[in-house]
Design an enzyme around this catalytic site. Structure first.
Site, PDB file in Angstrom:
ATOM      1  N   ASP A   3       1.232  -0.731  -0.258  1.00  7.41           N
ATOM      2  CA  ASP A   3       0.271   0.139  -0.457  1.00  7.41           C
ATOM      3  C   ASP A   3       0.848   1.116   0.305  1.00  7.41           C
ATOM      4  O   ASP A   3       1.656   1.263   0.362  1.00  7.41           O
ATOM      5  CB  ASP A   3      -1.011   0.108   1.016  1.00  7.41           C
ATOM      6  N   ASN A  24      15.641  -7.373  -0.191  1.00  9.61           N
ATOM      7  CA  ASN A  24      14.950  -8.159  -0.486  1.00  9.61           C
ATOM      8  C   ASN A  24      13.313  -7.627   0.296  1.00  9.61           C
ATOM      9  O   ASN A  24      14.271  -6.696   1.281  1.00  9.61           O
ATOM     10  CB  ASN A  24      15.445  -9.332   0.602  1.00  9.61           C
ATOM     11  N   LYS A  27      -8.067  -4.967   4.359  1.00 14.22           N
ATOM     12  CA  LYS A  27      -8.689  -5.080   5.515  1.00 14.22           C
ATOM     13  C   LYS A  27      -8.659  -6.033   6.815  1.00 14.22           C
ATOM     14  O   LYS A  27      -9.454  -6.484   6.957  1.00 14.22           O
ATOM     15  CB  LYS A  27      -9.753  -3.945   5.654  1.00 14.22           C
ATOM     16  N   TYR A  37       4.239  -7.816  17.983  1.00 18.34           N
ATOM     17  CA  TYR A  37       3.669  -7.988  16.143  1.00 18.34           C
ATOM     18  C   TYR A  37       3.430  -6.270  16.815  1.00 18.34           C
ATOM     19  O   TYR A  37       3.176  -5.508  18.068  1.00 18.34           O
ATOM     20  CB  TYR A  37       2.164  -8.427  18.035  1.00 18.34           C
ATOM     21  N   LYS A  87      -1.295  -6.049  11.589  1.00 23.98           N
ATOM     22  CA  LYS A  87      -2.008  -6.244  10.494  1.00 23.98           C
ATOM     23  C   LYS A  87      -0.991  -6.050   8.944  1.00 23.98           C
ATOM     24  O   LYS A  87      -0.402  -5.212   9.210  1.00 23.98           O
ATOM     25  CB  LYS A  87      -3.049  -6.165  10.412  1.00 23.98           C
ATOM     26  N   ASP A 134      -2.007  -6.316   4.751  1.00 20.98           N
ATOM     27  CA  ASP A 134      -2.958  -7.394   4.048  1.00 20.98           C
ATOM     28  C   ASP A 134      -2.562  -8.257   3.034  1.00 20.98           C
ATOM     29  O   ASP A 134      -1.364  -8.094   2.467  1.00 20.98           O
ATOM     30  CB  ASP A 134      -3.630  -6.238   2.823  1.00 20.98           C
ATOM     31  N   ARG A 163      -9.341   0.821  11.149  1.00 21.97           N
ATOM     32  CA  ARG A 163      -8.087   1.105  12.422  1.00 21.97           C
ATOM     33  C   ARG A 163      -7.533  -0.648  12.536  1.00 21.97           C
ATOM     34  O   ARG A 163      -6.610  -0.323  13.019  1.00 21.97           O
ATOM     35  CB  ARG A 163      -8.462   1.771  12.981  1.00 21.97           C
TER      36      ARG A 163
END
Ligand code: 13P
Ligand code: 13P
Ligand code: MG
Ligand code: MG
Length: 371
Positions: A11, A104, A132, A228, A231, A233, A265
């Protein structure tokens, strides 16, 4: 002939907000890939999108993790970022985590799903792209396609699939990978992949001969194992027919919409809605999460297609059901499980609120107050 399929996504700027990709960004990527095709560095390409993510689908003969191929993708995204900055698109360059390319793209922001295969006499493949959501969105469908005979009849009635498939599962918290054969390891597999915030299927292999059947992106997560950072996509590539599930068996899991993480979000749970590429403009509450499936026939590495596989009235009803599930989740607003648990939020004001409250004198509740 041996062919590598590389799907690399990023993105690099949303149009408008996080809802879609501006056509000029697609053009910038196409220009770059066309030039590389003419130079003979790649055999073929298709620039796709899902929501606000650009997906570069490329074929070549250099194998997976090839620095030249990754550099081509990186430069295409850089070109698109330049346009995104000119147009002041939202979050321009957001998935390019560094200015300099290091050989890479893994760990530098973009997501990657690649497989090197011996092209069969006929080689149908499906490229899935979602917006999302997160890589664990593929856990349910990959289980359905390759381990559930109620979804994939071929597991029972096609002798070439009857031995089953092996799943590679990544523990995104520890960074460990496990190989789990099915059907014998089915309950072990499900014990892990049911924990969608921790275990992610990254690869599926045919047991009989070790042929690769599917690959999914997970780089961002694996790299930061132990920490962590949210996210990504995801994309995946699945091979179809003749010893692999049929195209229809591969699409079937998406006819029963299920819940995934990553809506609004990156912090909410929503149904994964199967849509045609032109329908992947996320709107309502920045969603609901979408999945697009592009089918190609490979012909000596050339991408014959795409066929936009969810562009079918047969998927109208799953879309409607997904919308109903979206209504249900929205009714619950900011409350869990519509909102993700605290430790999985992409960002949170909670520590700030707690310290603010702790700093204040909290009025003691008198017995008479609650009588
Ligand atoms: P902003 O805080 O940049 O407005 O982003 C909200 C959002 O869409 C997060 O992904
Ligand atoms: P993307 O991850 O697709 O950029 O979306 C951000 C988001 O959370 C919008 O609500
Ligand atoms: Mg975005
Ligand atoms: Mg996105």
């Amino acid at each position: 002939m041996k062919v590598t399929i590389s799907v690399i996504k990023a993105d690099v700027g949303g149009y408008v907000g996080h809802s879609s990709v501006h056509p000029k960004l697609i053009e910038a990527c196409e220009e770059k890939l066309q030039a590389e095709k003419e130079k003979g560095n790649i055999i073929d390409y298709f620039v796709a999108r899902a929501g606000d993510d650009i997906n570069l689908i490329m074929t070549h003969t250099f194998g997976v993790d090839n620095p030249e191929i990754h550099k081509i993708a990186w430069e295409a995204f850089k070109d698109a970022t330049k346009v995104a900055k000119e147009l002041k698109l939202y979050g321009a360059g957001q998935d390019l985590l560094s200015d300099a390319f290091s050989g890479n793209v893994k760990g530098m922001g973009p997501g990657v799903a690649e497989m090197e295969i011996q092209e069969r006499p006929s080689e149908p493949i499906i490229v899935f792209m979602a917006d999302k959501t997160s890589p664990s969105a593929w856990n349910i469908p990959l289980y359905e396609m390759f381990a559930n005979p109620m979804n994939t009849s071929g597991l029972v009635i096609d002798p070439s699939m009857h031995e089953g498939f092996e799943f590679e599962v990544l523990d995104v918290k520890e960074g460990d990978s496990y190989r789990i054969p099915t059907p014998e390891g089915l309950y072990d597999l499900l014990a892990l992949i049911g924990s969608i915030s921790r275990y992610v299927i990254t690869k599926v292999i045919r047991k009989k001969d070790g042929e690769i059947a599917a690959v999914a992106s997970s780089q961002k997560l694996s790299l930061i194992a132990g920490k962590y950072v949210g996210k990504d996509d995801p994309v995946m590539v699945v091979r179809a027919q003749s010893g692999f599930p049929a195209v229809g068996e591969i699409l079937e899991p998406f006819a029963k919409p299920f819940l995934v993480e990553g809506w609004m979000r990156g912090s909410h749970v929503g149904p994964l809605m199967p849509v045609a590429m032109h329908q992947s403009n996320v709107s309502r509450f920045d969603g609901p999460p979408r999945v697009v499936a592009l089918g190609f026939q490979l012909s000596n590495g050339k991408l014959i297609g795409p066929r936009d596989l969810f562009d079918d009235p047969a998927f109208d009803e799953p879309r409607r059901i997904a919308y109903e599930i979206a209504n249900l989740m929205r009714r619950q607003g900011i409350f869990e499980p519509s909102r993700l648990p605290e430790e999985e939020l992409e960002y949170t004001t909670l520590p700030m609120i707690i310290s603010k409250l702790k700093g204040k004198e909290v009025k003691k509740v008198e017995h008479s107050d609650v009588d």
